[in-house]
Design a protein around this motif. Sequence first.
Motif, PDB file in Angstrom:
ATOM      1  N   TYR A  84      -3.302   1.391 -28.073  1.00  0.00           N
ATOM      2  CA  TYR A  84      -4.079   1.692 -29.270  1.00  0.00           C
ATOM      3  C   TYR A  84      -5.465   1.086 -29.101  1.00  0.00           C
ATOM      4  O   TYR A  84      -5.830   0.134 -29.761  1.00  0.00           O
ATOM      5  N   SER A  85      -6.205   1.646 -28.156  1.00  0.00           N
ATOM      6  CA  SER A  85      -7.502   1.068 -27.847  1.00  0.00           C
ATOM      7  C   SER A  85      -8.617   1.826 -28.537  1.00  0.00           C
ATOM      8  O   SER A  85      -8.563   3.036 -28.705  1.00  0.00           O
ATOM      9  N   LEU A  86      -9.634   1.065 -28.909  1.00  0.00           N
ATOM     10  CA  LEU A  86     -10.805   1.696 -29.496  1.00  0.00           C
ATOM     11  C   LEU A  86     -11.894   1.826 -28.437  1.00  0.00           C
ATOM     12  O   LEU A  86     -12.984   2.269 -28.733  1.00  0.00           O
ATOM     13  N   ASN A  87     -11.568   1.431 -27.210  1.00  0.00           N
ATOM     14  CA  ASN A  87     -12.574   1.399 -26.164  1.00  0.00           C
ATOM     15  C   ASN A  87     -12.643   2.753 -25.463  1.00  0.00           C
ATOM     16  O   ASN A  87     -11.824   3.086 -24.625  1.00  0.00           O
ATOM     17  N   ILE A  88     -13.663   3.526 -25.811  1.00  0.00           N
ATOM     18  CA  ILE A  88     -13.818   4.873 -25.250  1.00  0.00           C
ATOM     19  C   ILE A  88     -14.053   4.802 -23.739  1.00  0.00           C
ATOM     20  O   ILE A  88     -13.641   5.689 -22.991  1.00  0.00           O
ATOM     21  N   GLN A  89     -14.674   3.711 -23.270  1.00  0.00           N
ATOM     22  CA  GLN A  89     -14.942   3.584 -21.833  1.00  0.00           C
ATOM     23  C   GLN A  89     -13.636   3.500 -21.036  1.00  0.00           C
ATOM     24  O   GLN A  89     -13.511   4.108 -19.980  1.00  0.00           O
ATOM     25  N   LYS A  90     -12.669   2.765 -21.598  1.00  0.00           N
ATOM     26  CA  LYS A  90     -11.367   2.660 -20.918  1.00  0.00           C
ATOM     27  C   LYS A  90     -10.728   4.038 -20.817  1.00  0.00           C
ATOM     28  O   LYS A  90     -10.147   4.401 -19.793  1.00  0.00           O
ATOM     29  N   ILE A  91     -10.810   4.785 -21.900  1.00  0.00           N
ATOM     30  CA  ILE A  91     -10.209   6.121 -21.938  1.00  0.00           C
ATOM     31  C   ILE A  91     -10.897   7.025 -20.914  1.00  0.00           C
ATOM     32  O   ILE A  91     -10.246   7.756 -20.159  1.00  0.00           O
ATOM     33  N   LEU A  92     -12.220   6.927 -20.854  1.00  0.00           N
ATOM     34  CA  LEU A  92     -12.960   7.751 -19.894  1.00  0.00           C
ATOM     35  C   LEU A  92     -12.599   7.375 -18.461  1.00  0.00           C
ATOM     36  O   LEU A  92     -12.478   8.247 -17.590  1.00  0.00           O
ATOM     37  N   ASP A  93     -12.406   6.078 -18.221  1.00  0.00           N
ATOM     38  CA  ASP A  93     -12.027   5.636 -16.873  1.00  0.00           C
ATOM     39  C   ASP A  93     -10.700   6.250 -16.449  1.00  0.00           C
ATOM     40  O   ASP A  93     -10.506   6.597 -15.280  1.00  0.00           O
ATOM     41  N   VAL A  94      -9.781   6.381 -17.402  1.00  0.00           N
ATOM     42  CA  VAL A  94      -8.489   7.002 -17.094  1.00  0.00           C
ATOM     43  C   VAL A  94      -8.691   8.474 -16.730  1.00  0.00           C
ATOM     44  O   VAL A  94      -8.157   8.970 -15.731  1.00  0.00           O
ATOM     45  N   ILE A  95      -9.514   9.162 -17.512  1.00  0.00           N
ATOM     46  CA  ILE A  95      -9.759  10.591 -17.254  1.00  0.00           C
ATOM     47  C   ILE A  95     -10.441  10.756 -15.889  1.00  0.00           C
ATOM     48  O   ILE A  95     -10.025  11.569 -15.062  1.00  0.00           O
ATOM     49  N   VAL A  96     -11.460   9.936 -15.668  1.00  0.00           N
ATOM     50  CA  VAL A  96     -12.208  10.016 -14.406  1.00  0.00           C
ATOM     51  C   VAL A  96     -11.290   9.725 -13.219  1.00  0.00           C
ATOM     52  O   VAL A  96     -11.329  10.415 -12.189  1.00  0.00           O
ATOM     53  N   GLY A  97     -10.410   8.741 -13.379  1.00  0.00           N
ATOM     54  CA  GLY A  97      -9.531   8.325 -12.281  1.00  0.00           C
ATOM     55  C   GLY A  97      -8.472   9.348 -11.918  1.00  0.00           C
ATOM     56  O   GLY A  97      -7.932   9.311 -10.801  1.00  0.00           O
ATOM     57  N   SER A  98      -8.163  10.257 -12.804  1.00  0.00           N
ATOM     58  CA  SER A  98      -7.072  11.197 -12.492  1.00  0.00           C
ATOM     59  C   SER A  98      -7.522  12.653 -12.444  1.00  0.00           C
ATOM     60  O   SER A  98      -6.727  13.548 -12.221  1.00  0.00           O
ATOM     61  N   LEU A  99      -8.813  12.868 -12.623  1.00  0.00           N
ATOM     62  CA  LEU A  99      -9.301  14.248 -12.726  1.00  0.00           C
ATOM     63  C   LEU A  99      -9.129  15.043 -11.423  1.00  0.00           C
ATOM     64  O   LEU A  99      -8.977  16.266 -11.448  1.00  0.00           O
ATOM     65  N   ASN A 100      -9.128  14.322 -10.279  1.00  0.00           N
ATOM     66  CA  ASN A 100      -9.018  15.038  -8.990  1.00  0.00           C
ATOM     67  C   ASN A 100      -7.671  15.733  -8.804  1.00  0.00           C
ATOM     68  O   ASN A 100      -7.517  16.579  -7.934  1.00  0.00           O
ATOM     69  N   GLN A 101      -6.699  15.383  -9.636  1.00  0.00           N
ATOM     70  CA  GLN A 101      -5.405  16.081  -9.557  1.00  0.00           C
ATOM     71  C   GLN A 101      -5.525  17.504 -10.107  1.00  0.00           C
ATOM     72  O   GLN A 101      -4.671  18.346  -9.887  1.00  0.00           O
ATOM     73  N   PHE A 102      -6.564  17.746 -10.852  1.00  0.00           N
ATOM     74  CA  PHE A 102      -6.665  18.990 -11.600  1.00  0.00           C
ATOM     75  C   PHE A 102      -7.901  19.817 -11.241  1.00  0.00           C
ATOM     76  O   PHE A 102      -7.835  21.039 -11.190  1.00  0.00           O
ATOM     77  N   LEU A 103      -8.988  19.141 -10.962  1.00  0.00           N
ATOM     78  CA  LEU A 103     -10.239  19.863 -10.703  1.00  0.00           C
ATOM     79  C   LEU A 103     -10.845  19.418  -9.383  1.00  0.00           C
ATOM     80  O   LEU A 103     -10.724  18.258  -8.993  1.00  0.00           O
ATOM     81  N   GLU A 104     -11.545  20.350  -8.796  1.00  0.00           N
ATOM     82  CA  GLU A 104     -12.303  19.993  -7.601  1.00  0.00           C
ATOM     83  C   GLU A 104     -13.719  19.626  -8.060  1.00  0.00           C
ATOM     84  O   GLU A 104     -14.292  20.329  -8.888  1.00  0.00           O
ATOM     85  N   TYR A 105     -14.236  18.532  -7.550  1.00  0.00           N
ATOM     86  CA  TYR A 105     -15.596  18.149  -7.956  1.00  0.00           C
ATOM     87  C   TYR A 105     -16.209  17.242  -6.899  1.00  0.00           C
ATOM     88  O   TYR A 105     -15.502  16.628  -6.091  1.00  0.00           O
ATOM     89  N   SER A 106     -17.533  17.160  -6.952  1.00  0.00           N
ATOM     90  CA  SER A 106     -18.227  16.202  -6.081  1.00  0.00           C
ATOM     91  C   SER A 106     -18.361  14.875  -6.810  1.00  0.00           C
ATOM     92  O   SER A 106     -18.182  13.816  -6.216  1.00  0.00           O
ATOM     93  N   ALA A 107     -18.683  14.982  -8.089  1.00  0.00           N
ATOM     94  CA  ALA A 107     -18.837  13.749  -8.889  1.00  0.00           C
ATOM     95  C   ALA A 107     -18.384  13.995 -10.321  1.00  0.00           C
ATOM     96  O   ALA A 107     -18.595  15.077 -10.865  1.00  0.00           O
ATOM     97  N   VAL A 108     -17.751  12.985 -10.878  1.00  0.00           N
ATOM     98  CA  VAL A 108     -17.482  13.011 -12.314  1.00  0.00           C
ATOM     99  C   VAL A 108     -18.152  11.764 -12.888  1.00  0.00           C
ATOM    100  O   VAL A 108     -18.030  10.671 -12.336  1.00  0.00           O
ATOM    101  N   SER A 109     -18.896  11.964 -13.953  1.00  0.00           N
ATOM    102  CA  SER A 109     -19.706  10.846 -14.458  1.00  0.00           C
ATOM    103  C   SER A 109     -19.704  10.828 -15.984  1.00  0.00           C
ATOM    104  O   SER A 109     -19.428  11.840 -16.620  1.00  0.00           O
ATOM    105  N   TYR A 110     -19.976   9.646 -16.520  1.00  0.00           N
ATOM    106  CA  TYR A 110     -20.151   9.592 -17.970  1.00  0.00           C
ATOM    107  C   TYR A 110     -21.327   8.697 -18.337  1.00  0.00           C
ATOM    108  O   TYR A 110     -21.700   7.797 -17.577  1.00  0.00           O
ATOM    109  N   MET A 111     -21.899   9.006 -19.484  1.00  0.00           N
ATOM    110  CA  MET A 111     -22.970   8.174 -20.049  1.00  0.00           C
ATOM    111  C   MET A 111     -22.523   7.750 -21.434  1.00  0.00           C
ATOM    112  O   MET A 111     -22.028   8.581 -22.203  1.00  0.00           O
ATOM    113  N   LEU A 112     -22.663   6.459 -21.739  1.00  0.00           N
ATOM    114  CA  LEU A 112     -22.297   5.962 -23.069  1.00  0.00           C
ATOM    115  C   LEU A 112     -23.523   5.332 -23.725  1.00  0.00           C
ATOM    116  O   LEU A 112     -24.243   4.542 -23.094  1.00  0.00           O
ATOM    117  N   LEU A 113     -23.748   5.699 -24.966  1.00  0.00           N
ATOM    118  CA  LEU A 113     -24.903   5.160 -25.690  1.00  0.00           C
ATOM    119  C   LEU A 113     -24.541   3.807 -26.288  1.00  0.00           C
ATOM    120  O   LEU A 113     -23.551   3.701 -27.017  1.00  0.00           O
TER     121      LEU A 113
END
Lengths: 584, 89
Positions: free
Chosen positions: A61-90
């Motif tokens: 039950y985390s409010l930390n969006i960065q942690k959630i994004l890290d999970v998505i970024v860390g597992s995205l290669n199982q589903f999509l082909e990409y050169s880079a996955v990146s995020y920007m947080l304000l």
Amino acid sequence: MVPRELFPAIAVLTVLYLVVVAFSYWGVRRTKRKIYEKDAEVKRRLYELAILKEISDRTGYSLNIQKILDVIVGSLNQFLEYSAVSYMLLEPSKIVFKADLERSVSTHFIKEIRTRMLGSLTALLGRDLADMEVEETITGAIMIDIIEEPVQSYFNIPLVIGGELVGVLTVSHTKAGLYKESEMEILYKIVNQASQAVTKLEEVVKTEQGKIAAMLESMLEGVVMTDREYHILAANPAAKFVIGYKGEGTPTIFDFIDAFKDLLDIRSKLEEAIKLDKIITVKEVFFSNKYYQIVVSPVKSNVGFTKGEILGGVIIFHDVTHEKEAEKMRNDFTSMMVHELRSPLGNIKKIGEMMRSSKVLEDKQASSEYVSMLYESSSSMLDLVNDLLDVAKLEAGKFAVEKNQENLKEILAERVKFFDTTARDVGVTFKLLMESAVPDSVAIDSKRITQVMNNLFSNAFNYTPKGGMVTALCFMHKKGASLDIEARTMLAPWITDNMSADTALIPDSVVVAVTDTGEGILTENIERLFNKFIQFSSSARDSEHKGTGLGLVIVKGIVEAHGGVIGVGSKRGTGSTFYFTLPL
Amino acid sequence: MDQAEQYKAVMSEIIAKQSIILGPDMAVARAKKVSGIEIGDKGEVISISGDPADALKRLIDTYVELSGQIVKNALGSIFIRYPEIEQMH
């Protein structure tokens, strides 16, 4: 050899065969494609479920969006082909930019993504972000500048929490036209679901924080909450009032340390409470003309993995000034009461000593005088003790009256007759106004009502100077009418000044009132008239008008025990009206 | 500029803005799915069939459906330049 006449039939059969084969091939292809599409759809769905579960497992039950994004970024290669996955947080003072490289790209590629992500945020916010500091972190494959492949495919997903833009997630590739809409939509769906979960959780936390804040705000005690490093997390208005803090926002711990510097070492007390895990109570600190009891306590977590762990400290400022004043009043009352008892006791002792002498006993006139003095002193003591007993009963809720049908008019007339002598002695005009409508029989405790009348008349004569007037009044009251209007129809004097209660609300009753032309009572003293400590103190200092001071307290108790009310109106230099009601 | 042309211009600008926000692949792909509008490969609106106001609503809704109200809010600056269309929405 095939006869020539069979050629058309063979041709037709061949065409039919070819058509059947073509259809079969097309059907198989179609079925294969469908299976493939279904398989892809199942894979996407499985990925969606897997990643949502992983987000839930890893961030809880985390409010930390960065942690959630890290999970998505860390597992995205199982589903999509990409050169880079990146995020920007304000963030308030900067933008966090993190890119994970699946394959090597050039710094130019990274710069290009960064520019496009900033462009997306700028378009969404409608303001320029060029001046914002960007904190960049690149992970994954190494960057190789000789690879001159630009960004050919990319898509951005805005990150929105609680309706507010918090950042953007971008998937990019060096190959062109790579991403299918259905694949992109899956990622949108995942990010949206994660954002919604965080939004809901934030709402719950905000609601709970709001409740706690409202509770803190409304507390009369000053409350300051700190973390383990003594940073103030919350300080309610009462706490700010204690130190006279008028600034915006939350004060710092140093504001409290400085305020109490010569009286209490707040920092040391907090350290002691947190390190030793104990509650410290400082019973009395006199600060800014007030007495405070200060409690310093550790704050422990009572949920989750951190249960029992000390999270910080709390300081509670409890204003005990009123308690101190009450204690002083009680002490003054006790000492005055002792004084009141000691005086007649001293007289009795002295008379006793004198009467031990045979000469006094032989002198009959002197003996008679001493016996009279003994009687007066012991009566005075008994009156005081009786008053004290009555007050004690009132306070214990054990005060009871024995009501019988009695002739109130006769009792009042008899009392007026009794006090007529006093009136003549002090040179005061005394008259009784009785309304004919007052019934002959009213349910009262005659002894106690007599006590009430005695007290009110006695006070009236005590405070009315020579040449003045005391008027006793008895009339019927109807609910909805004001007592002063009813009294004035009998041409009776009535002082309404400072009379707080709305007398029109009083139910149908018989009213007995006493109006004098005395000095009147100060407004601030009217409320104190029925307080046993204050009134006793006041009258004890007033040598001209001596009394136990408990009289009006008892009078109020007697009237209320009859179901009636007592009230007073007074004007300095004009006089006072005391009234009580006896409901019918 | 007549009203039909204004609608085409507004919608083209919306797709261009969404291309910055979401990326051109996604912005154009979503726009192409909206009925009543013909979209070129670069996201420009070629033609509108039927009520242009309805088509505009459908276009905006497709982006809102994808990433929420925030993408609609970002379109405010476009509508300022087309007050007649803004009044209708």
